[in-house]
Write a protein that holds these residues in place. Structure first.
Motif, PDB file in Angstrom:
ATOM      1  N   THR A   4      42.002 -57.481 -35.422  1.00  0.00           N
ATOM      2  CA  THR A   4      43.014 -56.541 -35.885  1.00  0.00           C
ATOM      3  C   THR A   4      44.008 -56.236 -34.778  1.00  0.00           C
ATOM      4  OG1 THR A   4      41.443 -55.541 -37.423  1.00  0.00           O
ATOM      5  CG2 THR A   4      43.395 -54.259 -36.882  1.00  0.00           C
ATOM      6  N   GLU A   6      46.795 -53.589 -33.654  1.00  0.00           N
ATOM      7  CA  GLU A   6      47.248 -52.229 -33.933  1.00  0.00           C
ATOM      8  C   GLU A   6      48.229 -51.784 -32.846  1.00  0.00           C
ATOM      9  OE1 GLU A   6      43.772 -49.796 -34.190  1.00  0.00           O
ATOM     10  OE2 GLU A   6      43.271 -50.454 -36.219  1.00  0.00           O
ATOM     11  N   ALA A   7      49.344 -51.196 -33.272  1.00  0.00           N
ATOM     12  CA  ALA A   7      50.345 -50.701 -32.313  1.00  0.00           C
ATOM     13  C   ALA A   7      51.265 -49.715 -33.025  1.00  0.00           C
ATOM     14  CB  ALA A   7      51.158 -51.855 -31.732  1.00  0.00           C
ATOM     15  N   THR A   8      51.796 -48.780 -32.267  1.00  0.00           N
ATOM     16  CA  THR A   8      52.736 -47.798 -32.799  1.00  0.00           C
ATOM     17  C   THR A   8      53.934 -47.701 -31.864  1.00  0.00           C
ATOM     18  OG1 THR A   8      50.948 -46.514 -33.810  1.00  0.00           O
ATOM     19  CG2 THR A   8      53.055 -45.392 -33.499  1.00  0.00           C
ATOM     20  N   TRP A  39      54.337 -59.264 -42.285  1.00  0.00           N
ATOM     21  CA  TRP A  39      53.564 -58.016 -42.192  1.00  0.00           C
ATOM     22  C   TRP A  39      54.295 -56.855 -42.879  1.00  0.00           C
ATOM     23  CZ3 TRP A  39      52.176 -58.885 -36.350  1.00  0.00           C
ATOM     24  CH2 TRP A  39      51.062 -59.750 -36.278  1.00  0.00           C
ATOM     25  N   GLU A  44      51.690 -54.097 -43.866  1.00  0.00           N
ATOM     26  CA  GLU A  44      50.905 -53.964 -42.630  1.00  0.00           C
ATOM     27  C   GLU A  44      51.751 -53.434 -41.473  1.00  0.00           C
ATOM     28  OE1 GLU A  44      47.503 -57.252 -42.691  1.00  0.00           O
ATOM     29  OE2 GLU A  44      49.485 -58.142 -43.004  1.00  0.00           O
ATOM     30  N   THR A  65      54.402 -48.318 -37.499  1.00  0.00           N
ATOM     31  CA  THR A  65      52.974 -48.503 -37.279  1.00  0.00           C
ATOM     32  C   THR A  65      52.573 -49.898 -37.731  1.00  0.00           C
ATOM     33  OG1 THR A  65      52.565 -46.153 -37.651  1.00  0.00           O
ATOM     34  CG2 THR A  65      50.665 -47.621 -37.772  1.00  0.00           C
ATOM     35  N   LEU A  66      51.977 -50.640 -36.808  1.00  0.00           N
ATOM     36  CA  LEU A  66      51.518 -51.988 -37.090  1.00  0.00           C
ATOM     37  C   LEU A  66      50.001 -51.990 -37.127  1.00  0.00           C
ATOM     38  CD1 LEU A  66      51.962 -55.065 -37.391  1.00  0.00           C
ATOM     39  CD2 LEU A  66      52.005 -55.208 -34.900  1.00  0.00           C
ATOM     40  N   CYS A  67      49.445 -52.396 -38.242  1.00  0.00           N
ATOM     41  CA  CYS A  67      47.999 -52.578 -38.376  1.00  0.00           C
ATOM     42  C   CYS A  67      47.796 -53.840 -39.206  1.00  0.00           C
ATOM     43  CB  CYS A  67      47.350 -51.364 -39.038  1.00  0.00           C
ATOM     44  SG  CYS A  67      45.545 -51.500 -39.133  1.00  0.00           S
ATOM     45  N   THR A  69      46.211 -58.169 -39.408  1.00  0.00           N
ATOM     46  CA  THR A  69      45.096 -59.056 -39.102  1.00  0.00           C
ATOM     47  C   THR A  69      45.626 -60.387 -38.593  1.00  0.00           C
ATOM     48  OG1 THR A  69      43.694 -58.049 -40.780  1.00  0.00           O
ATOM     49  CG2 THR A  69      43.097 -60.251 -40.042  1.00  0.00           C
TER      50      THR A  69
END
Length: 319
Positions: A4, A6-8, A39, A44, A65-67, A69
């Motif tokens: 995963t 994840e980044a903001t 994404w 995502e 917000t990036l979440c 796969t």
């Protein structure tokens, strides 16, 4: 195996009025525009927790917000397959792919590919999508390919391809004798009746190929092609569209053309040449980290040298 991401990031005022996909490319520069766009479309990558379209305009101060796969290439097996590495540093490598090697595993070619060889050569490529492969060559096309060893390098090289700043030049041996070079500017898309083929079609994507004559023989010509775009089978489709199909191209080439009175050996070579006569001879781009202009060349492989030698001998003998 997947992982995963994840980044903001907060959108700075300097990006006010910018499209979401453009701002995302600036703020999440480790990833290519195409991956970020995917994404966004999949929800995502969100704006203040809400889905948005890639073309949505930002006003500034939003939170992206990036979440997402990422699938590692560990589902593929590293294989000790010889590679001709033309250049390598900590960021990328350039390989000279032989004809007959598939670039990426697919139904019918589950292993023995360039990707399998790359995973053995540099195991860390399992963490990069497509093992860092930035662009492809057909199975039976030989020549130069660039491979990124890090995500930022992959994103940067993809951006250069999309901006058409990567220089790609090919040698081809075609049926027919064009008087001079020309440009084929014709859109390419999936063939309407044959899903294995591409075709020049009004609904296709823009595609531009420049070609010039290197050496002309009695009924064939050695040409040099330069790509502006990189569509599937582009040179093969465009040269066939110009009525100069490649020797050995079973998909687009039609029947071999035999020079009148040619020696039996040449006739046999032209009938049985086992692949499209196409070689990626030169590759140029800007190194994403040093900013240096890079240029690589791969000499013609033995089968094309042999083909040209026999065509040249026939041309000189029959003059």
């Amino acid at each position: 195996m997947t992982r995963t991401v994840e980044a903001t990031m907060r959108v700075p005022a300097t990006l006010a009025g910018t499209r979401l996909d453009q701002a995302a490319a600036e703020l999440f520069s480790d990833y290519s525009r195409e991956r970020l766009k995917t994404w966004i479309n999949q929800g995502e990558l969100t704006v203040d927790g809400e889905r948005a379209k890639p073309k949505a305009k930002l006003v500034g101060e939003e939170t992206l917000t990036l979440c997402a796969t990422l699938e590692d290439e560990q589902r593929f097996t590293p294989q000790d397959i010889p590679l001709t590495v033309v250049f390598e540093d900590e960021h990328l490598l350039i390989v000279n792919k032989p004809a007959g090697m598939v670039v990426h595993p697919a139904p019918g070619n589950p292993d023995g590919t360039l990707l399998n060889a790359l995973l053995h050569h540099h195991p860390a490529l399992a963490e990069i999508p497509r093992a860092g492969i930035v662009h492809r060559l057909d199975k039976d096309t030989s020549g130069l390919l660039m491979v990124a060893k890090t995500l930022p390098t992959q994103a940067a090289l993809v951006e250069q391809l999309q901006a058409r700043t990567v220089s790609r030049q090919y040698d081809a041996v075609v049926i027919g004798t064009p008087v001079a070079g020309a440009t084929v500017d014709a859109p390419i898309g999936r063939h309407p009746k044959d899903r294995k083929r591409q075709a020049v079609t009004a609904g296709g994507k823009p595609a531009v190929t420049h070609y010039r004559v290197v050496e002309r023989f009695r009924t064939h010509t050695h040409v040099r092609c330069k790509l502006e775009t990189g569509r599937t089978h582009q040179i093969r489709v465009h040269m066939a569209h110009a009525r100069y199909p490649l020797i050995g191209d079973q998909l687009y080439g039609g029947r071999p053309k035999l020079p009148p009175g040619a020696a039996d050996t040449l006739k046999e070579i032209l009938r049985e040449f086992p692949r499209q006569a196409l070689h990626a001879r030169r590759l140029g781009f800007i190194h994403p980290h040093s900013g240096q202009q890079m240029m690589f060349r791969a000499p013609l492989p033995d089968d094309l040298i042999m083909l040209l030698d026999y065509l040249r001998e026939d041309h000189e003998t029959m003059r």
